[in-house]
Design a protein around this motif. Structure first.
Motif, PDB file in Angstrom:
ATOM      1  N   ASP A  10      14.379  -1.857 -10.250  1.00 18.36           N
ATOM      2  CA  ASP A  10      15.770  -2.252 -10.503  1.00 18.36           C
ATOM      3  C   ASP A  10      16.071  -2.301 -12.002  1.00 18.36           C
ATOM      4  N   LEU A  11      15.074  -2.714 -12.786  1.00 19.25           N
ATOM      5  CA  LEU A  11      15.260  -2.760 -14.250  1.00 19.25           C
ATOM      6  C   LEU A  11      15.114  -1.383 -14.876  1.00 19.25           C
ATOM      7  N   ASP A  12      14.644  -0.421 -14.083  1.00 18.47           N
ATOM      8  CA  ASP A  12      14.241   0.896 -14.620  1.00 18.47           C
ATOM      9  C   ASP A  12      13.297   0.664 -15.797  1.00 18.47           C
ATOM     10  N   ILE A  13      12.169   0.037 -15.460  1.00 18.58           N
ATOM     11  CA  ILE A  13      11.288  -0.504 -16.499  1.00 18.58           C
ATOM     12  C   ILE A  13      10.766   0.580 -17.438  1.00 18.58           C
ATOM     13  N   VAL A  14      10.524   1.774 -16.889  1.00 21.88           N
ATOM     14  CA  VAL A  14       9.991   2.845 -17.743  1.00 21.88           C
ATOM     15  C   VAL A  14      11.039   3.240 -18.789  1.00 21.88           C
ATOM     16  N   ALA A  15      12.288   3.378 -18.354  1.00 20.75           N
ATOM     17  CA  ALA A  15      13.360   3.721 -19.300  1.00 20.75           C
ATOM     18  C   ALA A  15      13.515   2.609 -20.332  1.00 20.75           C
ATOM     19  N   ALA A  60       0.848  -1.205   0.000  1.00 22.73           N
ATOM     20  CA  ALA A  60       0.000   0.000   0.000  1.00 22.73           C
ATOM     21  C   ALA A  60       0.880   1.250   0.000  1.00 22.73           C
ATOM     22  N   GLU A  61       1.891   1.236   0.863  1.00 22.60           N
ATOM     23  CA  GLU A  61       2.788   2.390   0.961  1.00 22.60           C
ATOM     24  C   GLU A  61       3.502   2.628  -0.378  1.00 22.60           C
ATOM     25  N   LYS A  62       3.972   1.534  -0.962  1.00 21.21           N
ATOM     26  CA  LYS A  62       4.723   1.630  -2.224  1.00 21.21           C
ATOM     27  C   LYS A  62       3.833   2.196  -3.335  1.00 21.21           C
ATOM     28  N   LEU A  63       2.592   1.689  -3.427  1.00 22.76           N
ATOM     29  CA  LEU A  63       1.699   2.121  -4.508  1.00 22.76           C
ATOM     30  C   LEU A  63       1.312   3.588  -4.368  1.00 22.76           C
ATOM     31  N   VAL A  64       1.052   4.005  -3.139  1.00 24.35           N
ATOM     32  CA  VAL A  64       0.714   5.422  -2.932  1.00 24.35           C
ATOM     33  C   VAL A  64       1.899   6.287  -3.372  1.00 24.35           C
ATOM     34  N   GLY A  65       3.100   5.804  -3.105  1.00 17.25           N
ATOM     35  CA  GLY A  65       4.307   6.537  -3.516  1.00 17.25           C
ATOM     36  C   GLY A  65       4.479   6.597  -5.026  1.00 17.25           C
ATOM     37  N   LEU A  66       3.987   5.592  -5.732  1.00 15.13           N
ATOM     38  CA  LEU A  66       4.168   5.540  -7.192  1.00 15.13           C
ATOM     39  C   LEU A  66       3.035   6.214  -7.962  1.00 15.13           C
ATOM     40  N   ALA A  67       1.977   6.607  -7.277  1.00 14.41           N
ATOM     41  CA  ALA A  67       0.733   7.039  -7.947  1.00 14.41           C
ATOM     42  C   ALA A  67       0.974   8.159  -8.961  1.00 14.41           C
ATOM     43  N   PRO A  68       0.139   8.210  -9.999  1.00 12.83           N
ATOM     44  CA  PRO A  68       0.334   9.213 -11.057  1.00 12.83           C
ATOM     45  C   PRO A  68       0.017  10.638 -10.618  1.00 12.83           C
ATOM     46  N   GLY A  80       4.979   3.703 -21.554  1.00 18.73           N
ATOM     47  CA  GLY A  80       6.217   4.490 -21.532  1.00 18.73           C
ATOM     48  C   GLY A  80       6.295   5.452 -20.356  1.00 18.73           C
ATOM     49  N   ASN A  81       5.316   5.385 -19.475  1.00 22.59           N
ATOM     50  CA  ASN A  81       5.363   6.065 -18.171  1.00 22.59           C
ATOM     51  C   ASN A  81       4.876   5.043 -17.150  1.00 22.59           C
ATOM     52  N   TRP A  82       5.042   5.344 -15.876  1.00 24.34           N
ATOM     53  CA  TRP A  82       4.516   4.393 -14.888  1.00 24.34           C
ATOM     54  C   TRP A  82       3.030   4.170 -15.127  1.00 24.34           C
ATOM     55  N   TRP A  83       2.329   5.251 -15.498  1.00 26.90           N
ATOM     56  CA  TRP A  83       0.876   5.164 -15.656  1.00 26.90           C
ATOM     57  C   TRP A  83       0.445   5.799 -16.969  1.00 26.90           C
ATOM     58  N   GLY A  84      -0.601   5.230 -17.553  1.00 28.14           N
ATOM     59  CA  GLY A  84      -1.175   5.831 -18.753  1.00 28.14           C
ATOM     60  C   GLY A  84      -1.715   7.223 -18.468  1.00 28.14           C
ATOM     61  N   SER A 106      -6.043  -0.696 -10.793  1.00 26.90           N
ATOM     62  CA  SER A 106      -4.885  -1.343 -11.421  1.00 26.90           C
ATOM     63  C   SER A 106      -4.893  -2.825 -11.073  1.00 26.90           C
ATOM     64  N   ALA A 107      -4.235  -3.608 -11.902  1.00 29.27           N
ATOM     65  CA  ALA A 107      -4.133  -5.068 -11.672  1.00 29.27           C
ATOM     66  C   ALA A 107      -3.034  -5.585 -12.605  1.00 29.27           C
ATOM     67  N   LYS A 108      -3.221  -6.732 -13.173  1.00 34.11           N
ATOM     68  CA  LYS A 108      -2.357  -7.298 -14.227  1.00 34.11           C
ATOM     69  C   LYS A 108      -0.852  -7.119 -13.960  1.00 34.11           C
ATOM     70  N   GLN A 109      -0.225  -6.079 -14.581  1.00 34.82           N
ATOM     71  CA  GLN A 109       1.230  -5.917 -14.446  1.00 34.82           C
ATOM     72  C   GLN A 109       1.643  -5.560 -13.018  1.00 34.82           C
ATOM     73  N   LEU A 110       0.690  -5.243 -12.159  1.00 33.08           N
ATOM     74  CA  LEU A 110       0.986  -4.988 -10.743  1.00 33.08           C
ATOM     75  C   LEU A 110       1.772  -6.171 -10.152  1.00 33.08           C
ATOM     76  N   SER A 111       1.436  -7.364 -10.587  1.00 32.32           N
ATOM     77  CA  SER A 111       2.194  -8.542 -10.122  1.00 32.32           C
ATOM     78  C   SER A 111       2.818  -9.264 -11.309  1.00 32.32           C
ATOM     79  N   ALA A 112       3.014  -8.547 -12.420  1.00 33.96           N
ATOM     80  CA  ALA A 112       3.495  -9.164 -13.669  1.00 33.96           C
ATOM     81  C   ALA A 112       2.634 -10.375 -14.037  1.00 33.96           C
TER      82      ALA A 112
END
Ligand SMILES: Cc1ncc(COP(=O)(O)O)c(C=O)c1O
Length: 461
Positions: free
Chosen positions: A345-350, A99-107, A269-273, A286-292
């Motif tokens: 770690d992969l810097d997935i957006v980049a 929960a903490e992590k997702l709030v931190g990542l929010a668009p 190409g961003n964390w969020w559409g 959100s769902a799906k890629q949340l847990s790959a």
């Protein structure tokens, strides 16, 4: 075609009733049984290899091979605490951290995360939150929900009602009352002759406002929208669409729920559409890629004003009387948390941004083909729309099932892609390599050529 006796395929036909499947065909032919995966490839019982160009169901961002870190996260959690729930203030460790992590990542600034197990449940729950919110504010008449044509928000009674695809409603007695439908912002299909993308976006926004005024803004609670409409055929809105829609929603106090079930976690190409398109949602599902795609989990992010209203009303009533046995399940939460760490770690957006031009070139290479009307893509998601006539955009007779036939031929060439009528959708794993994408497009190219040859034989082109 029928399965070998006693094969897993035949046993599947005998015992398993699938979703989104012709049940009689499955009984007669048996299931398509997948036994293992490796990168973007999956393998059948017989050992045949397929490139899964849709990442399963738009979810397997890390592909299908074993992920040692996710295996370890799941194993560790099962050893420590295999289950706990989230009712009456209880919670397991990874659920708090997620929960903490997702709030931190929010668009956009968000206050809280709420957990479900699927995209459909998340959207159903978001509808309930929106209704509860308006009851809390003493606006019991402000309940209708706007969704768009060709939207996909799930299949449960409420989320399925938001979905704007006729097949999802047919004979399921959907949609339920109170759902309003507005334009699908697909310029190629729905623009007037000569209408620019900007003018088309303006017209969509004006139609939305007309709908709101005709229904009465005091009766409309929320609009649900995917940043890119995925299962409707990868529909990418005009650049100015959201800049025109957002002020209308704000003007009439209509909440925006961004359905990021496909777009979330790097796909565009961003964390969020929402970031790609300048949406400022009040709630995000959100769902799906949340847990790959490796554990069933979904999350709703809720902004502070909405949350405060829900909070105070839960205090008045004694509790927010909604929750699921597996909301925030620790196993799924541990896998999701580790998935997000892998993305970081992969810097997935980049990584997506670096691969996206190669994906775009591969897609656009088909634009000149006589069968291809439109090629559209953003980040690592896209579609190739087949047409009978490039100049007029005229579609093939639906009885020919051109898209499904192409997909069947592609299957024979070891490629899994999704037809939405005659749009062929692509959504490869985010960690695909350039060479793997080239392989995907090579297999698609063969299927496109064979489809063209078939249509020529039929005298259709
Ligand atoms: C945008 C979107 N929302 C919601 C859903 C429903 O998710 P689920 O199948 O997990 O219920 C999907 C599924 O494809 C989706 O694409």
């Amino acid at each position: 075609m029928s399965a070998r006796p006693n094969s897993l395929a035949a046993r599947d036909g005998a015992y398993h009733f699938h979703g989104y499947t012709n049940a009689l065909k499955n009984e007669q032919e048996g299931g398509f049984v997948v036994t293992r995966g490796d990168g973007p490839f999956i393998y059948t019982e017989e050992g045949k290899e397929y490139f899964d160009g849709l990442s399963g169901l738009w979810c397997c961002a890390l592909g299908f091979g074993p992920q040692p870190r996710l295996i370890e996260a799941a194993r560790r959690q099962m050893e420590i605490l295999p289950y706990y729930h989230t009712f009456t203030q209880k919670v397991a460790t990874p659920t708090v951290e997620l929960a903490e992590k997702l709030v931190g990542l929010a668009p956009v600034p968000m206050s809280k995360a709420y957990f479900c197990n699927s995209g459909s449940e998340a959207n159903d729950t978001a509808i309930k939150m929106v209704w509860y919110f308006n009851n809390a504010l003493g606006r019991p008449q402000k309940k209708k929900i706007i969704a768009r044509n060709k939207a996909y928000h799930g299949v449960t009674i409420a989320s399925g009602s938001l979905t704007g695809l006729p097949a999802v409603h047919a004979d399921f007695d959907l949609p339920v009352p109170g759902i309003l439908r507005t334009d699908c912002p697909h310029h190629y299909r729905f623009a007037e002759p000569g209408e620019s993308e900007a003018d088309f976006a303006t017209r969509c926004a004006e139609n939305l406002e007309k709908l709101i005024l005709a229904e009465g803004p005091e009766t409309i609670a929320a609009m649900f929208a995917e940043p890119v409409q995925g299962a409707g055929g990868v529909i990418i809105p005009p650049a100015t669409y959201w800049a025109k829609v957002m002020p209308i929603l704000r003007k009439y106090e209509i909440l925006l729920v961004a359905d990021e079930v496909i777009c979330g976690f790097g796909r565009t190409g961003n964390w969020w559409g929402s970031q790609t398109y300048g949406m400022t949602p009040d709630l995000v599902t959100s769902a799906k890629q949340l847990s790959a795609g490796q554990a069933p989990i979904a999350a709703i992010l809720i902004n502070q004003p909405v949350y405060e209203t829900l909070r105070d009303h839960s205090n008045r009533l004694g509790s927010f009387a909604h929750g699921l046995t597996y909301s925030g399940h620790p196993l799924a939460a541990a896998v999701a948390l580790e998935t997000l760490r892998i993305y970081e770690d992969l810097d997935i957006v980049a990584r997506v941004r670096a691969l996206a031009p190669h994906f775009a070139r591969g897609m656009q290479a088909f634009a000149g083909h006589p069968l291809v009307g439109e090629v559209r893509q953003i980040g690592l998601v896209g579609a190739i729309e087949l047409v009978r006539d490039k100049a007029s955009h005229a579609s093939f007779d639906s009885k020919l099932a051109v898209g499904p036939n192409l997909v069947r031929i592609a299957h024979d060439h070891g490629l899994i892609v999704r037809p939405v009528v005659d749009s062929i959708c692509f959504c490869p794993p985010l960690v695909s390599t350039e060479q793997q994408l080239d392989e995907m497009f090579a297999r698609f190219g063969k299927a496109l050529e064979e489809t063209h040859a078939w249509l020529r034989r039929e005298g259709q082109v």
